[in-house]
Design an enzyme around this catalytic site. Sequence first.
Site, PDB file in Angstrom:
ATOM      1  N   ALA A  54       2.659  10.017  -3.568  1.00  0.00           N
ATOM      2  CA  ALA A  54       3.455   9.805  -2.363  1.00  0.00           C
ATOM      3  C   ALA A  54       3.428   8.324  -2.030  1.00  0.00           C
ATOM      4  O   ALA A  54       2.479   7.609  -2.376  1.00  0.00           O
ATOM      5  CB  ALA A  54       2.886  10.624  -1.214  1.00  0.00           C
TER       6      ALA A  54
ATOM      7  N   GLU B 214       1.086  16.681  -8.681  1.00  0.00           N
ATOM      8  CA  GLU B 214       1.447  17.952  -8.032  1.00  0.00           C
ATOM      9  C   GLU B 214       2.877  18.357  -8.370  1.00  0.00           C
ATOM     10  O   GLU B 214       3.173  19.539  -8.563  1.00  0.00           O
ATOM     11  CB  GLU B 214       1.249  17.826  -6.525  1.00  0.00           C
ATOM     12  CG  GLU B 214      -0.230  17.659  -6.183  1.00  0.00           C
ATOM     13  CD  GLU B 214      -0.467  17.355  -4.719  1.00  0.00           C
ATOM     14  OE1 GLU B 214       0.082  16.339  -4.225  1.00  0.00           O
ATOM     15  OE2 GLU B 214      -1.189  18.114  -4.069  1.00  0.00           O
TER      16      GLU B 214
ATOM     17  N   GLU C  15      -6.200  11.089  -4.073  1.00  0.00           N
ATOM     18  CA  GLU C  15      -6.117  11.084  -2.601  1.00  0.00           C
ATOM     19  C   GLU C  15      -7.462  10.824  -1.934  1.00  0.00           C
ATOM     20  O   GLU C  15      -7.524  10.243  -0.849  1.00  0.00           O
ATOM     21  CB  GLU C  15      -5.555  12.419  -2.097  1.00  0.00           C
ATOM     22  CG  GLU C  15      -4.065  12.631  -2.369  1.00  0.00           C
ATOM     23  CD  GLU C  15      -3.792  13.331  -3.680  1.00  0.00           C
ATOM     24  OE1 GLU C  15      -4.676  13.335  -4.567  1.00  0.00           O
ATOM     25  OE2 GLU C  15      -2.681  13.862  -3.829  1.00  0.00           O
TER      26      GLU C  15
ATOM     27  N   GLY D 247       0.783  13.164  -5.520  1.00  0.00           N
ATOM     28  CA  GLY D 247       2.006  13.969  -5.465  1.00  0.00           C
ATOM     29  C   GLY D 247       2.739  14.007  -6.796  1.00  0.00           C
ATOM     30  O   GLY D 247       3.466  14.969  -7.073  1.00  0.00           O
TER      31      GLY D 247
HETATM   32  N1  CO8 Z   1       2.851   4.331  -2.974  1.00  0.00           N
HETATM   33  C1  CO8 Z   1       3.486   3.182  -2.723  1.00  0.00           C
HETATM   34  N2  CO8 Z   1       3.589   2.181  -3.627  1.00  0.00           N
HETATM   35  C2  CO8 Z   1       3.002   2.350  -4.821  1.00  0.00           C
HETATM   36  C3  CO8 Z   1       2.301   3.532  -5.145  1.00  0.00           C
HETATM   37  C4  CO8 Z   1       2.244   4.569  -4.169  1.00  0.00           C
HETATM   38  N3  CO8 Z   1       1.662   5.740  -4.390  1.00  0.00           N
HETATM   39  N4  CO8 Z   1       1.813   3.399  -6.381  1.00  0.00           N
HETATM   40  C5  CO8 Z   1       2.194   2.210  -6.825  1.00  0.00           C
HETATM   41  N5  CO8 Z   1       2.908   1.552  -5.881  1.00  0.00           N
HETATM   42  C6  CO8 Z   1       3.509   0.204  -5.959  1.00  0.00           C
HETATM   43  C7  CO8 Z   1       2.458  -0.848  -5.800  1.00  0.00           C
HETATM   44  O1  CO8 Z   1       2.156  -1.053  -4.456  1.00  0.00           O
HETATM   45  C8  CO8 Z   1       3.140  -2.025  -6.444  1.00  0.00           C
HETATM   46  O2  CO8 Z   1       4.081  -2.544  -5.515  1.00  0.00           O
HETATM   47  P1  CO8 Z   1       4.217  -4.141  -5.295  1.00  0.00           P
HETATM   48  O3  CO8 Z   1       4.707  -4.648  -6.625  1.00  0.00           O
HETATM   49  O4  CO8 Z   1       5.211  -4.238  -4.203  1.00  0.00           O
HETATM   50  O5  CO8 Z   1       2.839  -4.626  -4.959  1.00  0.00           O
HETATM   51  C9  CO8 Z   1       3.932  -1.395  -7.597  1.00  0.00           C
HETATM   52  O6  CO8 Z   1       4.056  -0.016  -7.249  1.00  0.00           O
HETATM   53  C10 CO8 Z   1       3.210  -1.480  -8.919  1.00  0.00           C
HETATM   54  O7  CO8 Z   1       1.889  -0.938  -8.758  1.00  0.00           O
HETATM   55  P2  CO8 Z   1       0.554  -1.738  -9.157  1.00  0.00           P
HETATM   56  O8  CO8 Z   1       0.780  -3.189  -9.076  1.00  0.00           O
HETATM   57  O9  CO8 Z   1      -0.560  -1.147  -8.367  1.00  0.00           O
HETATM   58  O10 CO8 Z   1       0.461  -1.309 -10.703  1.00  0.00           O
HETATM   59  P3  CO8 Z   1      -0.873  -1.212 -11.586  1.00  0.00           P
HETATM   60  O11 CO8 Z   1      -0.390  -0.998 -12.976  1.00  0.00           O
HETATM   61  O12 CO8 Z   1      -1.780  -2.347 -11.292  1.00  0.00           O
HETATM   62  O13 CO8 Z   1      -1.629   0.121 -11.052  1.00  0.00           O
HETATM   63  C11 CO8 Z   1      -1.771   2.424 -10.348  1.00  0.00           C
HETATM   64  C12 CO8 Z   1      -1.041   1.394 -11.237  1.00  0.00           C
HETATM   65  C13 CO8 Z   1      -3.189   2.636 -10.850  1.00  0.00           C
HETATM   66  C14 CO8 Z   1      -0.988   3.740 -10.502  1.00  0.00           C
HETATM   67  C15 CO8 Z   1      -1.786   1.970  -8.877  1.00  0.00           C
HETATM   68  O14 CO8 Z   1      -0.479   1.585  -8.523  1.00  0.00           O
HETATM   69  C16 CO8 Z   1      -2.258   3.009  -7.910  1.00  0.00           C
HETATM   70  O15 CO8 Z   1      -3.438   3.270  -7.798  1.00  0.00           O
HETATM   71  N6  CO8 Z   1      -1.298   3.623  -7.143  1.00  0.00           N
HETATM   72  C17 CO8 Z   1      -1.621   4.569  -6.122  1.00  0.00           C
HETATM   73  C18 CO8 Z   1      -2.009   5.914  -6.688  1.00  0.00           C
HETATM   74  C19 CO8 Z   1      -2.352   6.899  -5.577  1.00  0.00           C
HETATM   75  O16 CO8 Z   1      -3.302   6.725  -4.842  1.00  0.00           O
HETATM   76  N7  CO8 Z   1      -1.560   8.000  -5.480  1.00  0.00           N
HETATM   77  C20 CO8 Z   1      -1.794   9.042  -4.506  1.00  0.00           C
HETATM   78  C21 CO8 Z   1      -0.975   8.806  -3.302  1.00  0.00           C
HETATM   79  S1  CO8 Z   1      -1.306   9.983  -1.997  1.00  0.00           S
HETATM   80  C22 CO8 Z   1      -0.377  11.345  -2.396  1.00  0.00           C
HETATM   81  O17 CO8 Z   1       0.266  11.400  -3.425  1.00  0.00           O
HETATM   82  C23 CO8 Z   1      -0.362  12.479  -1.432  1.00  0.00           C
HETATM   83  C24 CO8 Z   1       0.374  13.686  -2.009  1.00  0.00           C
HETATM   84  C25 CO8 Z   1       1.326  14.264  -1.075  1.00  0.00           C
HETATM   85  C26 CO8 Z   1       1.983  15.527  -1.572  1.00  0.00           C
HETATM   86  C27 CO8 Z   1       3.175  15.338  -2.459  1.00  0.00           C
HETATM   87  C28 CO8 Z   1       3.862  16.650  -2.792  1.00  0.00           C
HETATM   88  C29 CO8 Z   1       4.764  16.556  -4.034  1.00  0.00           C
END
Ligand code: CO8
Length: 257
Positions: free
Chosen positions: A67, A113, A133, A110
């Site tokens: 998400a 999921e 999460e 998500g």
């Molecule tokens: N939300 C918003 N932006 C994101 C997300 C995210 N989940 N993941 C990546 N991005 C963005 C980054 O902020 C970055 O943006 P910017 O260039 O503007 O800084 C861009 O995407 C590229 O990401 P990274 O620079 O971080 O790329 P890396 O290769 O260094 O890292 C990762 C990749 C490991 C995947 C890292 O981006 C990361 O940890 N992302 C977050 C993962 C996470 O915590 N996901 C869980 C989110 S909570 C959730 O999903 C709740 C579920 C709700 C239910 C859904 C039902 C279907």
Amino acid sequence: STQYEHILTTRPNPSVALITLNRPKALNALSTPLFLELNKALFEADADQAIGAIVLTGSEKAFAAGADIKEMKDKEFSDVYKNNFLANWSELSRLRKPVIAAVSGYALGGGCELALMCDIILASPTAKFGQPEINLGVIPGGGGSQRLVHAIGKSRAMELVLTGRMVSAQEAEQWGMISRITDNVVEEAVKMATDISSKGQIAVQAGKEVVNAAYELSLAEGLRFERRTFHGLFATKDQKEGMAAFAEKRKAEFTHL
Ligand code: CO8
């Protein structure tokens, strides 16, 4: 076809809808506007008589990294509760036609999921699954805690949910979370969808319905439901055609009637 902002829709052949999550800069972070488009595209494909199966994919780098955290971070309990946040993010699981997830790169939160809501998961060797999460101070909200228990058992589900550790495609395959690992995952998923589309569509929908019933029903009820559904298929032309074709040593021509 409809122009979307967050997804791409194509028709690799007349019987298959391919939906691609398309927010590459945010690693396909999932948002309410994205789900409004995704739901519309999914239900259009579900209603289209010519389509037999749907493929859902993301980019090389990410199926979906979860998400959109930036969109979520300032939400209050009163907003998420009153507006039932995430309620319309699982519409995919109401579809009657099979949905195949073609996962490359990150399928996190998500994103994991969403893949689990699909009927079949194919993964490329680069796929990484996880429920991170816990690192954000929350827990899965899109069905991960429940569907993972069915898919990989309690201990592994608990480990993923409580540690947030990512698992590789190889580990996910060993765990039985995905069907298999394949290079050219989208191509393979489209091939599988095309194959499914060539079957009798009533039997395909019935097959999906009875497998899914195993999540909800006791074994005795599930077996009874399967048996009755099997009986019901003898009312279809496809059953007559499928069995006649076998007896006559020819290929069945299903009419989905
Ligand atoms: N939300 C918003 N932006 C994101 C997300 C995210 N989940 N993941 C990546 N991005 C963005 C980054 O902020 C970055 O943006 P910017 O260039 O503007 O800084 C861009 O995407 C590229 O990401 P990274 O620079 O971080 O790329 P890396 O290769 O260094 O890292 C990762 C990749 C490991 C995947 C890292 O981006 C990361 O940890 N992302 C977050 C993962 C996470 O915590 N996901 C869980 C989110 S909570 C959730 O999903 C709740 C579920 C709700 C239910 C859904 C039902 C279907």
